[in-house]
Write a protein that holds these residues in place. Sequence first.
Motif, PDB file in Angstrom:
ATOM      1  N   VAL A   1       4.553   1.047  -8.759  1.00  0.00           N
ATOM      2  CA  VAL A   1       3.707  -0.101  -9.081  1.00  0.00           C
ATOM      3  C   VAL A   1       4.464  -1.423  -8.986  1.00  0.00           C
ATOM      4  O   VAL A   1       3.959  -2.403  -8.436  1.00  0.00           O
TER       5      VAL A   1
ATOM      6  N   GLN B   1       2.260   1.633  -3.404  1.00  0.00           N
ATOM      7  CA  GLN B   1       1.185   2.042  -4.305  1.00  0.00           C
ATOM      8  C   GLN B   1       0.898   3.537  -4.180  1.00  0.00           C
ATOM      9  O   GLN B   1       0.705   4.227  -5.188  1.00  0.00           O
TER      10      GLN B   1
ATOM     11  N   GLN C   1       0.824  -1.209   0.000  1.00  0.00           N
ATOM     12  CA  GLN C   1       0.000   0.000   0.000  1.00  0.00           C
ATOM     13  C   GLN C   1       0.860   1.261   0.000  1.00  0.00           C
ATOM     14  O   GLN C   1       0.541   2.241  -0.690  1.00  0.00           O
TER      15      GLN C   1
ATOM     16  N   MET D   1      -5.585  -2.574  -7.630  1.00  0.00           N
ATOM     17  CA  MET D   1      -4.558  -1.642  -8.069  1.00  0.00           C
ATOM     18  C   MET D   1      -4.448  -1.624  -9.599  1.00  0.00           C
ATOM     19  O   MET D   1      -4.407  -0.558 -10.220  1.00  0.00           O
TER      20      MET D   1
ATOM     21  N   ALA E   1       4.979  -2.358  -5.423  1.00  0.00           N
ATOM     22  CA  ALA E   1       3.701  -2.752  -4.827  1.00  0.00           C
ATOM     23  C   ALA E   1       3.338  -4.177  -5.246  1.00  0.00           C
ATOM     24  O   ALA E   1       2.930  -4.999  -4.410  1.00  0.00           O
TER      25      ALA E   1
END
Length: 249
Positions: free
Chosen positions: A150, A145, A142, A179, A153
């Motif tokens: 990305v 993110q 998180q 996501m 994450a």
Amino acid sequence: MKKILLLVVSALMAGHVFAQEIQNPEAKNAGNAAWKAKNYVEAYTQWDAYLKANNYSDAACCYNAATAANKAKKYAEAIAYYDKAIAAKYKVASAYSAKAKVYKAQGDEAKYIAEIETAMKAVPNNATLEKMYATHYLLEGQEAQKANKVAEAEAAYNKVIGMTNRGYKSQGMTIMAQMIFNNGVKVQEAATKVMNTDKEKFEAGKAEALAAYNKALELCMQAISTSNTNTDATELKAQIDTAIANLNK
């Protein structure tokens, strides 16, 4: 009859000798009293003295000494005593988790998660350890993110997806799917802005968004298959289905 009496006497003598072998019991009692008074520094000091006098043979006291040291923020001492409890196979899962938390209290995330990974191998399917592991990587994912990292994450969420616990595994898949879906929505929104001015760029963006939606959908379906009680995955799947249908109009 004489042999039986000799055996009884021998057993009593052995017990007496064993009792005599316990050194400095006063320190253990003083440690107990200090613990009850929440004087953790004193509790650790007394238990440490008792354990040293008895070659660390009291596994329960080793664990208690570690806990007292931890509360007193004597972290190196806590780690050493948790290791002794683990070696003696006393409250192994609790000792591992507590030791990991000591590393976390010191700000050493690498040692924290490494300790949990070691513990999960030593004590498979332990609910506390699995929760600590999953929570660590979900939070890490998180944070990455939020920072728009990305790849980082995904790496964190994949750690959760790789777990054997079906609940956490499904949760990791759902969060990853969310996501990816959100990123697809952003791509589609950007493409829509140039729909009337740059047809080629619009089509490329549309294709990219569709690929993201399909990837997210696949993860959602895996999440539902892994845990059919995952309502978050079911709801997300419905959103993705709608987005794909609208994109293909």
